[in-house]
Scaffold this motif. Structure first.
Motif, PDB file in Angstrom:
ATOM      1  N   TYR A 190      30.577 -12.420  32.439  1.00 45.14           N
ATOM      2  CA  TYR A 190      29.576 -11.945  31.477  1.00 45.14           C
ATOM      3  C   TYR A 190      28.734 -13.110  30.956  1.00 45.14           C
ATOM      4  CZ  TYR A 190      31.322  -7.123  30.635  1.00 45.14           C
ATOM      5  OH  TYR A 190      31.671  -5.799  30.727  1.00 45.14           O
ATOM      6  N   ARG A 191      29.398 -14.185  30.550  1.00 47.19           N
ATOM      7  CA  ARG A 191      28.652 -15.308  29.965  1.00 47.19           C
ATOM      8  C   ARG A 191      27.671 -15.901  30.968  1.00 47.19           C
ATOM      9  NH1 ARG A 191      33.507 -16.580  27.703  1.00 47.19           N
ATOM     10  NH2 ARG A 191      33.843 -18.284  29.151  1.00 47.19           N
ATOM     11  N   THR A 192      28.062 -16.015  32.215  1.00 48.84           N
ATOM     12  CA  THR A 192      27.172 -16.565  33.240  1.00 48.84           C
ATOM     13  C   THR A 192      26.011 -15.617  33.526  1.00 48.84           C
ATOM     14  OG1 THR A 192      28.979 -17.796  34.266  1.00 48.84           O
ATOM     15  CG2 THR A 192      27.049 -17.347  35.636  1.00 48.84           C
ATOM     16  N   ALA A 193      26.314 -14.344  33.727  1.00 51.76           N
ATOM     17  CA  ALA A 193      25.296 -13.372  34.132  1.00 51.76           C
ATOM     18  C   ALA A 193      24.354 -12.986  33.002  1.00 51.76           C
ATOM     19  CB  ALA A 193      25.972 -12.124  34.691  1.00 51.76           C
ATOM     20  N   LEU A 194      24.789 -13.121  31.751  1.00 55.46           N
ATOM     21  CA  LEU A 194      23.979 -12.664  30.626  1.00 55.46           C
ATOM     22  C   LEU A 194      23.474 -13.806  29.752  1.00 55.46           C
ATOM     23  CD1 LEU A 194      26.170  -9.586  29.623  1.00 55.46           C
ATOM     24  CD2 LEU A 194      24.090  -9.612  31.036  1.00 55.46           C
ATOM     25  N   ALA A 195      23.612 -15.031  30.218  1.00 56.65           N
ATOM     26  CA  ALA A 195      23.261 -16.206  29.416  1.00 56.65           C
ATOM     27  C   ALA A 195      21.804 -16.221  28.990  1.00 56.65           C
ATOM     28  CB  ALA A 195      23.596 -17.479  30.184  1.00 56.65           C
ATOM     29  N   ASP A 196      20.924 -15.705  29.811  1.00 55.66           N
ATOM     30  CA  ASP A 196      19.490 -15.782  29.506  1.00 55.66           C
ATOM     31  C   ASP A 196      18.927 -14.490  28.920  1.00 55.66           C
ATOM     32  OD1 ASP A 196      19.767 -14.320  31.825  1.00 55.66           O
ATOM     33  OD2 ASP A 196      18.053 -15.234  32.838  1.00 55.66           O
ATOM     34  N   ALA A 202      18.652 -11.570  25.582  1.00 50.08           N
ATOM     35  CA  ALA A 202      18.498 -11.606  24.122  1.00 50.08           C
ATOM     36  C   ALA A 202      19.780 -11.205  23.393  1.00 50.08           C
ATOM     37  CB  ALA A 202      17.362 -10.681  23.712  1.00 50.08           C
ATOM     38  N   VAL A 203      20.806 -10.922  24.137  1.00 49.89           N
ATOM     39  CA  VAL A 203      22.089 -10.517  23.548  1.00 49.89           C
ATOM     40  C   VAL A 203      22.960 -11.758  23.381  1.00 49.89           C
ATOM     41  CG1 VAL A 203      24.146  -9.092  23.881  1.00 49.89           C
ATOM     42  CG2 VAL A 203      21.904  -8.222  24.570  1.00 49.89           C
ATOM     43  N   ALA A 204      23.417 -11.986  22.162  1.00 55.22           N
ATOM     44  CA  ALA A 204      24.290 -13.140  21.899  1.00 55.22           C
ATOM     45  C   ALA A 204      25.711 -12.793  22.320  1.00 55.22           C
ATOM     46  CB  ALA A 204      24.251 -13.491  20.412  1.00 55.22           C
ATOM     47  N   LEU A 205      26.348 -13.745  22.973  1.00 56.14           N
ATOM     48  CA  LEU A 205      27.690 -13.532  23.525  1.00 56.14           C
ATOM     49  C   LEU A 205      28.708 -14.436  22.838  1.00 56.14           C
ATOM     50  CD1 LEU A 205      26.608 -13.571  27.258  1.00 56.14           C
ATOM     51  CD2 LEU A 205      26.907 -11.577  25.783  1.00 56.14           C
ATOM     52  N   PRO A 206      29.970 -14.052  22.886  1.00 54.25           N
ATOM     53  CA  PRO A 206      30.985 -14.924  22.288  1.00 54.25           C
ATOM     54  C   PRO A 206      31.081 -16.244  23.041  1.00 54.25           C
ATOM     55  CG  PRO A 206      32.001 -12.990  23.301  1.00 54.25           C
ATOM     56  CD  PRO A 206      30.523 -12.848  23.444  1.00 54.25           C
ATOM     57  N   ARG A 207      31.333 -17.285  22.275  1.00 55.40           N
ATOM     58  CA  ARG A 207      31.512 -18.608  22.867  1.00 55.40           C
ATOM     59  C   ARG A 207      32.964 -19.012  22.722  1.00 55.40           C
ATOM     60  NH1 ARG A 207      26.988 -21.445  19.446  1.00 55.40           N
ATOM     61  NH2 ARG A 207      27.894 -19.955  18.028  1.00 55.40           N
ATOM     62  N   GLU A 208      33.398 -19.855  23.583  1.00 50.44           N
ATOM     63  CA  GLU A 208      34.778 -20.331  23.538  1.00 50.44           C
ATOM     64  C   GLU A 208      34.771 -21.827  23.274  1.00 50.44           C
ATOM     65  OE1 GLU A 208      38.600 -20.514  26.512  1.00 50.44           O
ATOM     66  OE2 GLU A 208      37.317 -18.745  26.568  1.00 50.44           O
ATOM     67  N   ARG A 209      35.466 -22.219  22.244  1.00 44.77           N
ATOM     68  CA  ARG A 209      35.561 -23.645  21.942  1.00 44.77           C
ATOM     69  C   ARG A 209      36.371 -24.338  23.039  1.00 44.77           C
ATOM     70  NH1 ARG A 209      38.183 -23.170  16.281  1.00 44.77           N
ATOM     71  NH2 ARG A 209      39.624 -24.447  17.449  1.00 44.77           N
ATOM     72  N   PRO A 210      36.041 -25.581  23.352  1.00 41.21           N
ATOM     73  CA  PRO A 210      36.766 -26.301  24.413  1.00 41.21           C
ATOM     74  C   PRO A 210      38.257 -26.468  24.103  1.00 41.21           C
ATOM     75  CG  PRO A 210      34.789 -27.511  23.750  1.00 41.21           C
ATOM     76  CD  PRO A 210      34.925 -26.352  22.817  1.00 41.21           C
ATOM     77  N   ASP A 211      38.604 -26.519  22.827  1.00 42.49           N
ATOM     78  CA  ASP A 211      39.998 -26.721  22.460  1.00 42.49           C
ATOM     79  C   ASP A 211      40.738 -25.401  22.210  1.00 42.49           C
ATOM     80  OD1 ASP A 211      38.512 -26.134  20.185  1.00 42.49           O
ATOM     81  OD2 ASP A 211      39.842 -27.266  18.870  1.00 42.49           O
ATOM     82  N   ALA A 212      40.130 -24.274  22.601  1.00 37.97           N
ATOM     83  CA  ALA A 212      40.726 -22.961  22.367  1.00 37.97           C
ATOM     84  C   ALA A 212      40.979 -22.247  23.692  1.00 37.97           C
ATOM     85  CB  ALA A 212      39.812 -22.129  21.487  1.00 37.97           C
ATOM     86  N   HIS A 213      41.770 -21.207  23.623  1.00 41.18           N
ATOM     87  CA  HIS A 213      42.087 -20.396  24.803  1.00 41.18           C
ATOM     88  C   HIS A 213      41.974 -18.933  24.377  1.00 41.18           C
ATOM     89  CE1 HIS A 213      43.851 -19.910  28.806  1.00 41.18           C
ATOM     90  NE2 HIS A 213      44.474 -18.870  28.293  1.00 41.18           N
ATOM     91  N   HIS A 214      40.759 -18.407  24.447  1.00 39.93           N
ATOM     92  CA  HIS A 214      40.460 -17.043  24.012  1.00 39.93           C
ATOM     93  C   HIS A 214      41.077 -16.052  24.994  1.00 39.93           C
ATOM     94  CE1 HIS A 214      38.259 -13.765  22.275  1.00 39.93           C
ATOM     95  NE2 HIS A 214      37.433 -14.537  21.604  1.00 39.93           N
ATOM     96  N   VAL A 215      41.598 -14.935  24.487  1.00 40.16           N
ATOM     97  CA  VAL A 215      42.157 -13.916  25.375  1.00 40.16           C
ATOM     98  C   VAL A 215      41.248 -12.691  25.496  1.00 40.16           C
ATOM     99  CG1 VAL A 215      44.546 -14.639  25.066  1.00 40.16           C
ATOM    100  CG2 VAL A 215      43.586 -12.874  23.565  1.00 40.16           C
TER     101      VAL A 215
END
Length: 142
Positions: free
Chosen positions: A37-43, A45-58
């Protein structure tokens, strides 16, 4: 009035005990879906969740944000893409919680989030074809 119900019967406990063995693999599949999702929708107008480098989102939920959230949801629904608004009110707006917390200032960011969030489909067995349909539908939102 705020309350709690934390009962778990034996049948559901047994089912969850079996499902627990698959939790890590399911979380990794969700992470894969989120990355797509993040790759395909990066450009978009919909804001997407980001993942911090020190985190492991599920990615229990994949919560997007749009100033035009309701229009986005209608657009996606017309293309057979379900969305959910898991938290339609900020905590300070929930009637049962009013007066139970004191704020130094009005929590405007919480209210803004409640007004703009919508969750896109994400679950461990999300078919790639369905995710492609979601991506196409979001990308076609003007």
């Amino acid at each position: 009035e705020a309350g709690r119900n934390e009962r778990l019967d034996e049948l559901h406990a047994a089912i969850l005990r079996v499902k627990l063995r698959h939790l890590d693999a399911g979380n990794e599949r969700r992470r894969t879906h989120a990355a797509r999702y993040r790759t395909a929708l990066a450009d978009t107008a919909v804001a997407l969740p980001r993942e911090r480098p020190d985190a492991h989102h599920v990615y229990h939920q994949f919560v997007s944000r749009s100033e035009r959230r309701d229009a986005l949801r209608e657009h996606l629904a017309a293309r057979e893409v379900p969305t959910l608004v898991h938290y339609p009110l900020a905590l300070h707006q929930v009637e049962a919680l009013r007066g139970r917390a004191v704020f130094a200032a009005e929590p405007v960011r919480a209210a803004e989030a409640a007004r703009t969030i919508a969750s896109l489909p994400i679950y461990p067995v999300l078919p790639e074809s369905h995710q492609a349909q979601v991506i196409d539908a979001v990308r076609s939102f003007a």
